[in-house]
Scaffold this motif. Structure first.
Motif, PDB file in Angstrom:
ATOM      1  N   SER A  10      -3.287   3.464  11.754  1.00  0.00           N
ATOM      2  CA  SER A  10      -3.737   3.766  10.401  1.00  0.00           C
ATOM      3  C   SER A  10      -4.694   2.722   9.864  1.00  0.00           C
ATOM      4  N   ILE A  11      -4.334   1.486  10.062  1.00  0.00           N
ATOM      5  CA  ILE A  11      -5.115   0.424   9.454  1.00  0.00           C
ATOM      6  C   ILE A  11      -6.303   0.044  10.311  1.00  0.00           C
ATOM      7  N   TYR A 214       5.024  -8.806   0.958  1.00  0.00           N
ATOM      8  CA  TYR A 214       5.238  -7.720   1.916  1.00  0.00           C
ATOM      9  C   TYR A 214       4.680  -8.154   3.256  1.00  0.00           C
ATOM     10  N   ARG A 216       4.337  -7.067   7.489  1.00  0.00           N
ATOM     11  CA  ARG A 216       4.329  -5.912   8.379  1.00  0.00           C
ATOM     12  C   ARG A 216       3.945  -6.413   9.765  1.00  0.00           C
ATOM     13  N   TYR A 226       0.875  -8.662   2.068  1.00  0.00           N
ATOM     14  CA  TYR A 226       0.255  -9.113   0.826  1.00  0.00           C
ATOM     15  C   TYR A 226       1.256  -9.855  -0.033  1.00  0.00           C
ATOM     16  N   GLN A 228       1.858 -10.753  -4.346  1.00  0.00           N
ATOM     17  CA  GLN A 228       1.467 -10.676  -5.749  1.00  0.00           C
ATOM     18  C   GLN A 228       2.100 -11.850  -6.457  1.00  0.00           C
ATOM     19  N   TYR A 237      -3.451 -10.727  -6.638  1.00  0.00           N
ATOM     20  CA  TYR A 237      -3.109 -10.080  -5.371  1.00  0.00           C
ATOM     21  C   TYR A 237      -3.865 -10.779  -4.232  1.00  0.00           C
ATOM     22  N   TYR A 239      -4.118 -10.151  -0.126  1.00  0.00           N
ATOM     23  CA  TYR A 239      -3.761  -9.397   1.083  1.00  0.00           C
ATOM     24  C   TYR A 239      -4.175 -10.224   2.294  1.00  0.00           C
ATOM     25  N   ASP A 306      -7.309  -5.141  -0.281  1.00  0.00           N
ATOM     26  CA  ASP A 306      -6.205  -4.497   0.427  1.00  0.00           C
ATOM     27  C   ASP A 306      -6.117  -5.042   1.854  1.00  0.00           C
ATOM     28  N   ILE A 307      -5.128  -4.566   2.580  1.00  0.00           N
ATOM     29  CA  ILE A 307      -4.918  -5.051   3.948  1.00  0.00           C
ATOM     30  C   ILE A 307      -6.099  -4.674   4.824  1.00  0.00           C
ATOM     31  N   THR A 308      -6.606  -3.480   4.622  1.00  0.00           N
ATOM     32  CA  THR A 308      -7.782  -3.057   5.387  1.00  0.00           C
ATOM     33  C   THR A 308      -8.925  -4.034   5.158  1.00  0.00           C
ATOM     34  N   GLN A 379      -8.306  -4.770 -12.701  1.00  0.00           N
ATOM     35  CA  GLN A 379      -7.393  -4.495 -11.585  1.00  0.00           C
ATOM     36  C   GLN A 379      -7.760  -3.212 -10.842  1.00  0.00           C
ATOM     37  N   GLN A 380      -8.964  -2.745 -11.037  1.00  0.00           N
ATOM     38  CA  GLN A 380      -9.456  -1.619 -10.253  1.00  0.00           C
ATOM     39  C   GLN A 380     -10.294  -2.168  -9.106  1.00  0.00           C
ATOM     40  N   ILE A 381     -10.365  -1.419  -8.032  1.00  0.00           N
ATOM     41  CA  ILE A 381     -11.202  -1.829  -6.908  1.00  0.00           C
ATOM     42  C   ILE A 381     -12.623  -1.345  -7.167  1.00  0.00           C
TER      43      ILE A 381
ATOM     44  N   ASP B 378       1.652   2.651   3.934  1.00  0.00           N
ATOM     45  CA  ASP B 378       1.184   1.298   4.244  1.00  0.00           C
ATOM     46  C   ASP B 378       0.619   0.607   3.011  1.00  0.00           C
ATOM     47  N   GLN B 380      -1.851   1.225   1.436  1.00  0.00           N
ATOM     48  CA  GLN B 380      -3.299   1.297   1.377  1.00  0.00           C
ATOM     49  C   GLN B 380      -3.689   2.598   0.683  1.00  0.00           C
ATOM     50  N   ASP B 426       1.620   8.131  10.789  1.00  0.00           N
ATOM     51  CA  ASP B 426       0.474   7.286  11.148  1.00  0.00           C
ATOM     52  C   ASP B 426       0.522   5.954  10.417  1.00  0.00           C
ATOM     53  N   GLN B 427       0.996   5.979   9.183  1.00  0.00           N
ATOM     54  CA  GLN B 427       0.981   4.765   8.362  1.00  0.00           C
ATOM     55  C   GLN B 427       2.227   3.911   8.549  1.00  0.00           C
ATOM     56  N   VAL B 429       4.858   1.498  10.061  1.00  0.00           N
ATOM     57  CA  VAL B 429       4.837   0.417  11.042  1.00  0.00           C
ATOM     58  C   VAL B 429       5.807   0.728  12.172  1.00  0.00           C
TER      59      VAL B 429
END
Lengths: 792, 792
Positions: A10-11, A214, A216, A226, A228, A237, A239, A306-308, A379-381, B378, B380, B426-427, B429
């Motif tokens: 996924s990532i 968190y 993973r 990540y 917080q 935040y 990640y 984010d993690i991505t 806090q928006q991307i 995930d 994300q 898929d997401q 872990v």
């Protein structure tokens, strides 16, 4: 045992093509414009890079860190020697104090030189032996994963840090890219090689600061997650993606000090148990019991998005594992920056100067991910379209000299810094510019709306690659937002009444200067109405002048001065901001002549200035105000309100007194030791002061386009400008005793002004100072004296 | 006083064009395929919609809510009567208990019928009078903002709820779209009209559940923010946008019970103070002291992605302010769904049946925002490409009958539900399918990997608009993930040893069925190897059969049964999951014939079944297991492990006994009162049981494509299928006493099988039941008896 690394589909899916298109450990090259064909090596064969000593400022109250980063890099991977509960945390604002003898671990975010603190994210520590999951107190390092170290087994260069951890005999090397910290750990032969990841540790610690963490375990070489935090920044935040060069053989995740899950147990071959975990207190350890894999590389990519984003940053900036190559690329980036001003001088002068240059390149930092996204104040991307978003704005400090220096050394970055502040304005629910902001948060720390100074200064210097109308709208909005820090009262009364708002005296003074800066921008844009309005406001400093005591004083809303009054006394939340009446009375950078007149003329003014540098006061007067440091009499070079004051003699027509004091300050309050910075370095401000002052001039009034002449502290300096021009400062007869300017020439013609225009610099040329042992007490004509509003 | 609504440029910019392109309050129309040209009105002129009573199940342990939602809507805006600390929260899983007489407020997210709980996000409460910021206890409603109400001033219909709040004489009406709750408050003439927003309230309360809340006063009609909770879902995010039809005149934000900032003060005209605030305990109030604005509309848009998503959802689904129009659109959407099965029967039968239909349309819910984004497992942000992502999967419950019902009533949604589960895979872990998941979280609640049953059932029924290879990979991965709930031990020992894993008996049984379901999918895909492997595993139920006691029992890893053994005893974390040996021994849905043989043949089997329905046990045996409810002897209709059992007589060749018990259960354990559901409704499962059973058949073994015949509880029923066909159930001579099937015809031809194939339904046709007062005890031939693995 063969362990397959299978990536989380996924990532990682989105970045597989990216990995394939890259090979080796190669960084995105950045076009760094600077003069070419010049040798930066001095007679001893050393380049500016070689003189930088990241340990300068790591002792005492400098609050710098010795770890690895690249210019304006989001990641600062650096050793942390102590994480203290917030009331005790001031000395450890940057995680490290030179006087300490143990290291807790290596985290990835650090402010450079601040007096308030936060960060210290994603702490890693390599260890061997018995599993220990708390660092333990520094007095008993054996009780935890903390290790002893000593400075003779420690090394720091720009972009590189190394230390031997004594307790477990592990060598640590660190380097970095913009968003990645790269660790290289060399273990002794052991079957208990291990890396601790402690997500509970944080600079400026308090209960519940870590709101959530968190983790993973994506596979046996990749861990993501990540954190917080609600610290100084209430809603922050981070990640991360952590990649190991060697697969770990097993791992454990610990939550709330409970061993919750073990990975890679005997029965289940892979990703045993529940390989992800969230919680308020999360730690993990990774076991590498392979005696052959002595050296383990660890890459930690960060993102605020984010993690991505973290993974993508890591794979984009550093897909491979060649530590030395990455280190040399970091070095190259530093050289590109450090070589912009080349000086001649003593070894010590070079060390201080180039380290100062280094320190001015640590903030603000690049906040956008490799893909252009960033987390906004709302806090928006967001996607930064057409610009790079910067964060960490210590504006009360840096508007004074650091941002003006950028107009010389970083004119290519200045527009993006301004665009970043405008994005903040757009995202702000208050619709005002940043005050002290970082990582998508406004802290409201310190006073004023000095972002307007940064913008006006750039605009007046013809750095205009931003939306000026939008910027002016933002400046005006910031200067008229009533609820902010007594601003409504300021507009109503003409000053900030102390019965309605704390620190009313300093706020009045700084607002007046900021208003002047807005007026300059308005004028340059042809906006007469706003020019008049803000010029009128900029005279507000006069409203708190107390002619009976000769000080700027806090006034009540009934127009009387607050009693009792002690010009030496300072306290947080008092009449002045981190200062007393002696220090703050001089804060009229846009109108020293106005102040001179109020004080009774140049002689009286200079006499009062002399007193400032001589009067001693008991420590009890402001012993509790941590920021007041670097004292000469009442002059406190360690904090910003004083930093322009020594230059004010010039306005009184007595430049020799400025020369004397500047020389004194540079001689006594700077050195090339870890304790060589006398107060908080403050995100480049203190260093920018040093750079300007060594070159022989200083921007007393940003927005005026003038640099006021002090006395040079270099033999020679060449400023390689972005436009290809070179401006050279030369000295003749400069020596330890020859600190007084006898005369000056500009491009070989006599130069009599005691200021330099910005355009003079950018046009290139040569300013020569002929120095001597005695002051030249020649009366200055009006046009030799720098700008003051009253003279317009 | 004129207040200008100026929208936050950053957030609203992107949706301005959208707003401009829409006019009025208009919802996105959704193509709802169903038979047209049919009148859904019965002889009394009432449509199915008119019979739905959302109060059914709101008393006792039904745990349904009476508020407003649309079919599969993400928002369920509903009154909350109590927020209890988690150990006391079971009765208030849906926020509302019919027996209560006060309302705390109206929040926007509610599970339907669950036994575990969470949600209750973004609570609003309209009030007048003195400002009160805590709800106060229900025994003293005057001590807080809570209000008394009574059921005679309360009304609920699908998509609409209304109540009069007695304390302040305020009328509340609620309606909804997929992501928006629309409130309409009618105040008495007052100058203290006010709305409370309490972000501290939450279903399943405990300390620190609210990790962070953030509020932003964008202008005087728009408030945005978000909330993070760590409750049953450890890491859940809800973003919101709240729009008021009338500008508020002032507001206040409260943090940690401290009044922090007031808005619209006397000196600052607009957005006074600091109009945003984050913290762990955030509340706000909005004052509307306008006696002319008696009715105030409030729209609350939600998103799991971000504030932009919440705003966009609101503006897309409901740009205007016409409450009645929105209510009628909600009604239309409900009618589209409810009209898919039309029955004839008594008023009570219709009320129960159509309310059951209603309850099957409340989960899973649409999780994607209007723009296609959603927050993945995930954490994300993903874009759902080509599908709608659904969330809230109570799979241990719903795989039994709710998902099989969807293959009949919602075949167009089934592929997206499966794609959503594959996205979860898929997401994940762990790379496994969901167990009990919602809002981007896996809770690991209950047992089994029943997602495989949902997928296999759909695939075998030719609902195949998803990537079957991908799905099969996911099913296999889920069935072989050793660390999950003793699955590794199951694979090793052939059963889940109770000394290594709790609830080993029930886990072994449910895994065996799931394995059978995977085997069916493998076979349908032509995968012989996996078919053989999983068929072999599906016989594992035999490994825990204790022939000496005649029960399925927990075994230790040394292959001995655990002692002591009490077939009546149940406890959480014991040998069985929410059940005892009497209840769980029947769990072999894929091989009742195997069980019959082990029990000594049909007579012995039926005798044991008879005992199940007769044996009483002291409440102390499982009084503490809240979920065991709806008892007839040991048969517990209120919980899922029992729900197929009454149909098992058919496999023993005694369908009349099934008919008798099904009639008994429907008569005694369902009614059309608020207490009409005897145990947790469980996200549609209990209602799907009722719907199937009233139609005369039930999916004992999903994946077999067969529905086992019980006894119809309607006079007539017409199922309008998506393919345009109509399948009709008719009864002849049905009465209160004529509960036994005498004979059947299918399309006018004699029908002797005691099951119906799925294809028989989808082809359309008419199944007629001729009923009588006496059982027809005719021996059944083998082909009249439904599928059992042993007979293959």
């Amino acid at each position: 045992m063969v362990i397959h690394s299978h990536y989380s589909k996924s990532i990682l899916f989105s970045i597989v093509t990216l990995i394939l298109s890259l090979s080796g450990c190669r960084e995105k090259t950045q076009v760094e414009q600077h003069a070419s064909g010049t040798s930066y090596l001095d007679e001893s064969g050393r380049a500016p890079y070689d003189y930088v000593d990241p340990f300068i400022g790591t002792g005492g109250e400098g609050h710098t860190y010795p770890g690895a980063t690249v210019p304006f890099g989001f990641v600062q991977v650096s050793p942390d020697t102590e994480f203290k509960y917030f009331r005790q945390s001031f000395p450890w604002c940057a995680g490290y104090q030179y006087g300490d003898s143990t290291i807790v671990g290596f985290s990835h975010t650090h402010f450079s030189g601040t007096g308030h603190s936060d960060l210290g994210d994603v702490l890693l520590m390599p260890v061997t032996g018995k599993l220990q999951l708390i660092p333990g107190p520094s007095a008993y390092p054996d009780s935890g994963y903390r290790s002893r170290f000593s400075h003779d087994q420690e090394q720091a260069e720009p972009g590189y840090y190394a230390v031997r951890l004594k307790d477990d005999d592990i060598s640590v090397e660190l380097t970095a890219t913009e968003h990645v910290g790269f660790h290289q750990y060399t273990y002794p032969v052991t079957d208990t090689g291990r890396i601790i990841l402690d997500l509970t540790q944080s600079i400026y610690t308090y209960d519940d600061k870590v709101r959530w963490a968190y983790l993973r375990i994506e596979n046996d070489t990749l861990v993501t997650g990540y954190r917080q935090t609600s610290g100084w920044a209430p809603d922050r935040y981070v990640y991360f993606a952590i990649s190991f060069s060697t697969p770990f053989r097993s791992y454990g995740i610990v939550r709330e000090d409970q061993m919750e899950y073990f990975g890679f147990g005997p029965r289940a071959p892979h990703l045993t148990g529940y390989p992800d975990r969230g919680g308020r207190k999360i730690k993990a350890y990774f076991n590498f019991p392979d005696p052959h894999a002595k050296t383990i590389g660890v890459k930690v990519g960060l993102s605020a998005v984010d993690i991505t984003g973290a993974l993508n940053n890591m794979m984009t900036e550093c897909p491979g594992w060649n530590f030395d190559e990455l280190r040399s690329m970091a070095k190259q980036r530093w050289e590109n920056q450090l070589n912009r001003i080349i000086i001649e001088g003593s070894e010590e002068e070079k060390a201080i100067f180039y380290t100062s240059m280094y320190h001015t390149l640590l903030a603000p930092v690049i906040y956008t991910d490799a893909d252009g996204r960033y987390r906004g104040l709302d806090q928006q991307i967001h996607h930064a379209d057409g610009f790079t978003n910067y964060t960490i704005y210590s504006l009360w400090d840096t508007y004074r000299a650091a941002h003006p220096l950028f107009t010389i050394t970083q004119p290519d970055r200045v527009p993006d810094m301004i665009r970043s502040m405008l994005a903040h304005y757009d995202q702000s629910v208050h619709h005002i510019l940043p005050v002290w902001s970082f990582h998508g948060n406004e802290t409201w720390c310190m006073i004023g709306y000095h972002a307007v100074s940064v913008i006006a200064d750039a605009y007046r210097k013809n750095i205009r690659d931003f939306d000026a109308e939008h910027a002016f709208q933002a400046m005006k909005a910031s200067a008229t937002y009533g609820p902010y820090d007594g601003l409504g009262h300021y507009m109503h009364y003409g000053f900030v009444p102390i019965d309605k708002e704390t620190e009313g005296a300093s706020k009045t003074l700084e607002y007046a200067y900021d208003d002047w800066a807005i007026a300059q921008m308005a004028k340059a844009m042809g906006n007469e109405e706003d020019h008049r309005y803000f010029m009128a406001r900029s005279a507000s400093y006069r409203n708190i002048w107390d002619s009976s005591t000769g000080f700027m004083r806090a006034k009540r809303s009934d127009n009387t001065f607050r009693e009792p009054f002690d010009p030496f006394y300072a306290q947080y939340g008092g009449d002045y901001t981190e200062g007393n009446a002696w220090q703050y009375t001089w804060y009229v950078p846009h109108d020293p002549q106005g102040l001179i007149r109020m004080m009774g003329g140049p002689e009286a003014f200079a006499g009062r200035l002399d007193s400032l540098f001589m009067l001693e006061a008991g420590k009890e007067k402001y012993g509790h105000v941590e920021d007041i440091a670097g004292l000469i009499g009442q002059y406190a070079h360690g904090n910003e309100p004083s930093q322009h004051i020594a230059y004010l003699y010039v306005y009184a027509g007595m430049p020799w007194k400025t020369q004397e004091r500047i020389h004194q300050i540079m001689q006594n309050l700077f050195d090339n030791t870890p304790y060589g910075i006398c107060g908080n370095e403050d995100c480049g401000q203190m260093s920018a002061w040093y750079i300007f002052s060594s070159l022989g001039f200083y921007p007393v009034c940003p927005g005026s386009n003038q640099y006021v002449i002090g006395t040079p502290a270099v033999q020679k300096a060449s400023i390689f400008l972005e436009n290809g021009n070179v401006f050279t400062i030369k000295t003749v007869n400069r020596s330890e005793k020859n600190i007084y300017i006898q005369s000056m020439t500009l491009n070989s013609k006599p130069y009599t002004r005691y200021y330099v225009d910005h355009s003079t610099l950018t046009e290139g040329g040569e300013l020569e100072f002929i120095m001597g042992p005695e002051p030249v007490k020649r009366k200055l004509n009006g046009d030799m004296i720098p700008y003051s509003m009253s003279n317009e």
